[in-house]
Design a protein around this motif. Structure first.
Motif, PDB file in Angstrom:
ATOM      1  N   ARG A 171       0.798  -1.222   0.000  1.00 53.42           N
ATOM      2  CA  ARG A 171       0.000   0.000   0.000  1.00 53.42           C
ATOM      3  C   ARG A 171       0.833   1.276   0.000  1.00 53.42           C
ATOM      4  NH1 ARG A 171      -4.921  -0.688  -1.990  1.00 53.42           N
ATOM      5  NH2 ARG A 171      -6.047  -2.411  -0.999  1.00 53.42           N
ATOM      6  N   LEU A 173       2.601   3.278  -1.716  1.00 56.02           N
ATOM      7  CA  LEU A 173       2.990   3.658  -3.071  1.00 56.02           C
ATOM      8  C   LEU A 173       2.887   5.164  -3.241  1.00 56.02           C
ATOM      9  CD1 LEU A 173       0.955   0.914  -4.948  1.00 56.02           C
ATOM     10  CD2 LEU A 173       3.427   0.934  -4.617  1.00 56.02           C
ATOM     11  N   LYS A 179       1.673   1.248 -11.279  1.00 55.89           N
ATOM     12  CA  LYS A 179       0.724   0.692 -10.312  1.00 55.89           C
ATOM     13  C   LYS A 179      -0.353  -0.156 -11.004  1.00 55.89           C
ATOM     14  CE  LYS A 179       0.402   4.966  -8.857  1.00 55.89           C
ATOM     15  NZ  LYS A 179       1.722   5.510  -9.278  1.00 55.89           N
ATOM     16  N   LYS A 193       1.284   4.641 -14.102  1.00 61.42           N
ATOM     17  CA  LYS A 193       1.864   5.453 -13.037  1.00 61.42           C
ATOM     18  C   LYS A 193       0.868   6.476 -12.524  1.00 61.42           C
ATOM     19  CE  LYS A 193       6.761   5.081 -14.194  1.00 61.42           C
ATOM     20  NZ  LYS A 193       8.044   5.821 -14.293  1.00 61.42           N
ATOM     21  N   PRO A 197      -2.701   5.977  -5.921  1.00 59.85           N
ATOM     22  CA  PRO A 197      -2.125   4.899  -5.108  1.00 59.85           C
ATOM     23  C   PRO A 197      -3.127   4.218  -4.186  1.00 59.85           C
ATOM     24  CG  PRO A 197      -0.640   6.776  -5.149  1.00 59.85           C
ATOM     25  CD  PRO A 197      -1.917   7.227  -5.818  1.00 59.85           C
ATOM     26  N   ALA A 200      -4.619   1.185  -5.901  1.00 61.98           N
ATOM     27  CA  ALA A 200      -3.710   0.192  -6.474  1.00 61.98           C
ATOM     28  C   ALA A 200      -3.506  -1.004  -5.550  1.00 61.98           C
ATOM     29  CB  ALA A 200      -2.369   0.833  -6.786  1.00 61.98           C
ATOM     30  N   GLY A 202      -0.685  -2.809  -5.947  1.00 59.63           N
ATOM     31  CA  GLY A 202       0.753  -2.784  -5.708  1.00 59.63           C
ATOM     32  C   GLY A 202       1.504  -2.330  -6.933  1.00 59.63           C
ATOM     33  N   GLU A 203       2.818  -2.524  -6.915  1.00 60.78           N
ATOM     34  CA  GLU A 203       3.702  -2.075  -7.983  1.00 60.78           C
ATOM     35  C   GLU A 203       4.077  -3.223  -8.911  1.00 60.78           C
ATOM     36  OE1 GLU A 203       8.191  -0.140  -8.607  1.00 60.78           O
ATOM     37  OE2 GLU A 203       7.443  -0.594  -6.592  1.00 60.78           O
TER      38      GLU A 203
END
Length: 280
Positions: A171, A173, A179, A193, A197, A200, A202-203
């Motif tokens: 979390r 981010l 994302k 991107k 966040p 999202a 995650g990455e």
């Protein structure tokens, strides 16, 4: 910490052949066997200006992390799961001659494809021009600036879905990471991107698996970027578009309990070396 079962997806037991000709998965629900991706594409065309002065005389993937380059570390990981150098495509651009020299020095037979637009188009084109080299087969795809541990590839090869992204589920981010947003079914809905966040999962760390059908759809979408004025886009935008349109179901493989880090700048490099040093 690992994510939920929905985020992790369906997992298979996997076995690799020592000659690298096939990986087979045994589905943990149906018991059926299926051939998994055996080729790989490494995107290694970029200069990596944020890693200057280390990239003043070499492409970003040849930056050393604790004495071994990002590129050779990725090749080491591929070799460890039975994928041979002849089945690996490296897309070059900036200082391609240096990657050629490494291949000769290490006696590697990786296929190299030169991206003539490395300096003025974004990396969508690096993935697109590898299409012919993979010959219509499925593959693993890697950004050239990612360092990752020995757990990531077995997990990617063992995932159920024909198309899957490696995602660091977390979390904390900010604006910089690529994302991933998933729907209620756990499949990708957005990849950008620009995603808030808070929405999202995650990455996305720049490691992907695509089967042949999914790859064909991705390549077809990438081929439209130039006509649509999207030469500034990352290849990730094709994943975003086909997922949002429902053309390809792209699963998520949670690698949050693995070591995986994108090396974009000198701070990332220091962080990667500290993590690797801690593991040795």
């Amino acid at each position: 910490m690992s994510g939920s079962s929905a985020a992790r997806g369906h997992v298979c037991d996997i076995t690799g052949r020592s000659d690298g000709t096939a990986w087979r998965g045994v589905d943990d629900v149906t018991g059926s066997h299926r051939v998994l991706a055996v080729r790989a594409i490494i995107l290694a065309a970029g200069r990596g200006s944020r890693l200057a002065p280390m990239t003043d005389d070499r492409p970003k993937p040849l930056v050393d992390v604790l004495g071994r380059s990002l590129l050779l570390r990725t090749l080491d990981r591929l070799r460890s799961v039975g994928i041979q150098d002849r089945d690996i495509v490296i897309v070059t651009g900036y200082r391609a001659d240096m990657i050629d020299a490494v291949m000769e020095r290490e006696q590697l037979r990786c296929v190299r494809v030169f991206n003539p637009r490395w300096h003025d188009w974004n990396n969508f084109y690096s993935l697109l021009i590898a299409r012919e080299a993979v010959g219509g087969e499925g593959f693993l795809q890697f950004d050239g600036d990612v360092v990752f541990d020995d757990q990531v590839l077995p997990r990617m090869l063992g995932a159920r879905d024909g198309a899957a992204l490696a995602v660091d589920v977390r979390r904390d981010l900010d604006a910089e990471p690529m994302k991933a947003v998933v729907g209620p079914d756990g499949y990708l809905r957005e990849l950008s991107k620009a995603v808030d966040p808070a929405r999202a999962l995650g990455e996305y760390i720049g490691v992907t698996r695509l089967d042949a059908a999914s790859a064909a759809c991705i390549f077809d979408d990438l081929a439209r970027f130039e006509a649509e004025g999207l030469t500034h886009e990352y290849y990730d935008h094709a994943y975003h578009r086909v997922a949002a349109a429902g053309q390809v179901r792209i699963g998520i493989v949670d690698i949050s309990d693995c070591e995986a880090l994108e090396v974009d700048d000198l701070a990332d490099l220091a962080r990667a070396e500290a993590r690797l040093a801690h593991r040795t």
